[in-house]
Design a protein around this motif. Structure first.
Motif, PDB file in Angstrom:
ATOM      1  N   GLY A 168      -5.351  -0.963  -0.339  1.00  0.00           N
ATOM      2  CA  GLY A 168      -4.269  -1.713   0.293  1.00  0.00           C
ATOM      3  C   GLY A 168      -4.229  -1.532   1.800  1.00  0.00           C
ATOM      4  N   PHE A 169      -4.363  -0.301   2.256  1.00  0.00           N
ATOM      5  CA  PHE A 169      -4.358  -0.060   3.708  1.00  0.00           C
ATOM      6  C   PHE A 169      -5.592  -0.675   4.362  1.00  0.00           C
ATOM      7  N   ARG A 170      -6.720  -0.604   3.666  1.00  0.00           N
ATOM      8  CA  ARG A 170      -7.923  -1.244   4.214  1.00  0.00           C
ATOM      9  C   ARG A 170      -7.762  -2.757   4.280  1.00  0.00           C
ATOM     10  N   ALA A 171      -7.036  -3.324   3.328  1.00  0.00           N
ATOM     11  CA  ALA A 171      -6.787  -4.772   3.351  1.00  0.00           C
ATOM     12  C   ALA A 171      -5.984  -5.160   4.592  1.00  0.00           C
ATOM     13  N   VAL A 172      -5.038  -4.319   4.970  1.00  0.00           N
ATOM     14  CA  VAL A 172      -4.264  -4.601   6.190  1.00  0.00           C
ATOM     15  C   VAL A 172      -5.191  -4.643   7.394  1.00  0.00           C
ATOM     16  N   THR A 173      -6.071  -3.658   7.516  1.00  0.00           N
ATOM     17  CA  THR A 173      -6.948  -3.590   8.690  1.00  0.00           C
ATOM     18  C   THR A 173      -7.984  -4.703   8.692  1.00  0.00           C
ATOM     19  N   THR A 174      -8.335  -5.209   7.520  1.00  0.00           N
ATOM     20  CA  THR A 174      -9.303  -6.303   7.429  1.00  0.00           C
ATOM     21  C   THR A 174      -8.648  -7.655   7.692  1.00  0.00           C
ATOM     22  N   ARG A 175      -7.522  -7.894   7.033  1.00  0.00           N
ATOM     23  CA  ARG A 175      -6.842  -9.196   7.148  1.00  0.00           C
ATOM     24  C   ARG A 175      -6.077  -9.356   8.456  1.00  0.00           C
ATOM     25  N   TYR A 176      -5.545  -8.269   8.948  1.00  0.00           N
ATOM     26  CA  TYR A 176      -4.670  -8.318  10.135  1.00  0.00           C
ATOM     27  C   TYR A 176      -5.120  -7.276  11.156  1.00  0.00           C
ATOM     28  N   PRO A 177      -6.360  -7.328  11.619  1.00  0.00           N
ATOM     29  CA  PRO A 177      -6.907  -6.243  12.447  1.00  0.00           C
ATOM     30  C   PRO A 177      -6.183  -6.016  13.774  1.00  0.00           C
ATOM     31  N   ASN A 178      -5.520  -7.021  14.288  1.00  0.00           N
ATOM     32  CA  ASN A 178      -4.838  -6.878  15.580  1.00  0.00           C
ATOM     33  C   ASN A 178      -3.335  -6.718  15.450  1.00  0.00           C
ATOM     34  N   ARG A 206      -3.259   5.847   7.557  1.00  0.00           N
ATOM     35  CA  ARG A 206      -2.861   6.042   6.161  1.00  0.00           C
ATOM     36  C   ARG A 206      -4.051   5.922   5.212  1.00  0.00           C
ATOM     37  N   ALA A 207      -5.032   5.099   5.566  1.00  0.00           N
ATOM     38  CA  ALA A 207      -6.260   5.042   4.761  1.00  0.00           C
ATOM     39  C   ALA A 207      -6.960   6.400   4.810  1.00  0.00           C
ATOM     40  N   ALA A 208      -6.985   7.014   5.986  1.00  0.00           N
ATOM     41  CA  ALA A 208      -7.563   8.360   6.111  1.00  0.00           C
ATOM     42  C   ALA A 208      -6.770   9.357   5.270  1.00  0.00           C
ATOM     43  N   ASP A 209      -5.434   9.214   5.258  1.00  0.00           N
ATOM     44  CA  ASP A 209      -4.605  10.092   4.420  1.00  0.00           C
ATOM     45  C   ASP A 209      -4.974   9.947   2.942  1.00  0.00           C
ATOM     46  N   ALA A 231       0.834  -1.207   0.000  1.00  0.00           N
ATOM     47  CA  ALA A 231       0.000   0.000   0.000  1.00  0.00           C
ATOM     48  C   ALA A 231       0.872   1.262   0.000  1.00  0.00           C
ATOM     49  N   PHE A 232       1.963   1.244   0.757  1.00  0.00           N
ATOM     50  CA  PHE A 232       2.863   2.406   0.750  1.00  0.00           C
ATOM     51  C   PHE A 232       3.478   2.634  -0.634  1.00  0.00           C
ATOM     52  N   CYS A 233       3.780   1.550  -1.350  1.00  0.00           N
ATOM     53  CA  CYS A 233       4.309   1.711  -2.716  1.00  0.00           C
ATOM     54  C   CYS A 233       3.305   2.479  -3.577  1.00  0.00           C
ATOM     55  N   GLN A 234       2.043   2.118  -3.459  1.00  0.00           N
ATOM     56  CA  GLN A 234       1.012   2.809  -4.228  1.00  0.00           C
ATOM     57  C   GLN A 234       0.848   4.256  -3.753  1.00  0.00           C
ATOM     58  N   PHE A 235       0.891   4.456  -2.455  1.00  0.00           N
ATOM     59  CA  PHE A 235       0.768   5.803  -1.896  1.00  0.00           C
ATOM     60  C   PHE A 235       1.929   6.681  -2.379  1.00  0.00           C
ATOM     61  N   ASP A 236       3.140   6.135  -2.301  1.00  0.00           N
ATOM     62  CA  ASP A 236       4.321   6.895  -2.715  1.00  0.00           C
ATOM     63  C   ASP A 236       4.248   7.313  -4.184  1.00  0.00           C
ATOM     64  N   GLN A 237       3.545   6.516  -4.984  1.00  0.00           N
ATOM     65  CA  GLN A 237       3.389   6.824  -6.411  1.00  0.00           C
ATOM     66  C   GLN A 237       2.124   7.632  -6.686  1.00  0.00           C
ATOM     67  N   LYS A 238       1.474   8.078  -5.609  1.00  0.00           N
ATOM     68  CA  LYS A 238       0.280   8.925  -5.667  1.00  0.00           C
ATOM     69  C   LYS A 238      -0.937   8.220  -6.278  1.00  0.00           C
ATOM     70  N   ASP A 239      -0.955   6.901  -6.196  1.00  0.00           N
ATOM     71  CA  ASP A 239      -2.138   6.132  -6.598  1.00  0.00           C
ATOM     72  C   ASP A 239      -2.956   5.919  -5.327  1.00  0.00           C
ATOM     73  N   TYR A 240      -3.621   6.988  -4.903  1.00  0.00           N
ATOM     74  CA  TYR A 240      -4.278   6.987  -3.608  1.00  0.00           C
ATOM     75  C   TYR A 240      -5.470   6.036  -3.531  1.00  0.00           C
ATOM     76  N   ALA A 241      -6.156   5.826  -4.635  1.00  0.00           N
ATOM     77  CA  ALA A 241      -7.289   4.899  -4.620  1.00  0.00           C
ATOM     78  C   ALA A 241      -6.803   3.467  -4.373  1.00  0.00           C
ATOM     79  N   ALA A 242      -5.745   3.066  -5.058  1.00  0.00           N
ATOM     80  CA  ALA A 242      -5.188   1.723  -4.841  1.00  0.00           C
ATOM     81  C   ALA A 242      -4.582   1.609  -3.450  1.00  0.00           C
ATOM     82  N   ALA A 243      -3.905   2.647  -3.012  1.00  0.00           N
ATOM     83  CA  ALA A 243      -3.317   2.630  -1.665  1.00  0.00           C
ATOM     84  C   ALA A 243      -4.403   2.506  -0.606  1.00  0.00           C
ATOM     85  N   LEU A 244      -5.513   3.205  -0.795  1.00  0.00           N
ATOM     86  CA  LEU A 244      -6.630   3.126   0.140  1.00  0.00           C
ATOM     87  C   LEU A 244      -7.089   1.677   0.293  1.00  0.00           C
TER      88      LEU A 244
END
Length: 195
Positions: A91-101, A111-114, A76-89
């Motif tokens: 990706g970050f949501r996938a982290v919170t869904t798959r690995y919530p704890n 970062r999803a809020a960003d 997700a950071f790779c996408q964010f760094d490249q300013k692909d904010y929709a894809a990064a969003l």
């Protein structure tokens, strides 16, 4: 040594050491970490293709490792760094869904809020920042600051002021405190107040 080079912001020097450990000990308990750090080294060099490939290997080879969450976040950071904010969003949501704890989940919420902010979805960003700020973890002050900025973008100066005042109250040091004071002062001047 690879980790030390990363800490010194020398990603080019880190990768050979990390790859050497990974090649010699692919089943080692540190293999997933080395693979993740290879991805992080590539990301710091802005070689996003190599970084993404390395992060994907963590998920594929070591799906039960604690580094799987960090690797997903790295993608997700790779996408964010490249300013692909929709894809990064996503990706970050996938982290919170798959690995919530996982430790990566808390930062991924911020970062999803960003991403929402960069997508100019300020109302959604404000709600997301408010949730992160309410968690009271290490990301709360950053979230409070951007909550205020999101409210400003929506022309809600009172809500922005409340976020900045909450951030500037108390004695706990915060790297965003000075920025919040400045924004608070600008809001007060715009409203015609002198204090």
């Amino acid at each position: 040594l690879g980790w030390a080079h990363l800490q010194l912001n020398q990603p080019d020097k880190a990768t050979p050491y990390l790859q050497q450990v990974l090649d010699k000990y692919p089943a080692s308990p540190v293999a997933a970490e080395c693979q993740y750090l290879i991805g992080e080294s590539a990301r710091r060099r802005r070689d996003y293709a190599a970084a993404s490939a390395a992060f994907q290997k963590v998920g594929a080879k070591y799906p039960n490792s604690p580094f799987a969450a960090f690797a997903q976040q790295g993608l997700a950071f790779c996408q964010f760094d490249q300013k692909d904010y929709a894809a990064a969003l996503e990706g970050f949501r996938a982290v919170t869904t798959r690995y919530p704890n996982s430790p990566a989940a808390a930062e991924s919420r911020l970062r999803a809020a960003d991403c929402l902010f960069h997508l100019k979805r300020y109302g959604e960003a404000a709600m997301a920042y408010e949730q992160v700020a309410g968690a009271g973890d290490q990301w709360a002050d950053e979230a409070l600051y951007w909550l205020g900025v999101s409210h400003e973008q929506q022309q809600k100066p009172e809500a922005a002021r409340a976020a900045y005042e909450k951030l500037t109250s108390g004695n706990k040091p915060s790297p965003r405190r000075a920025d919040a004071y400045l924004r608070l002062a600008r809001l007060q001047v715009a409203a015609g107040q002198k204090e």
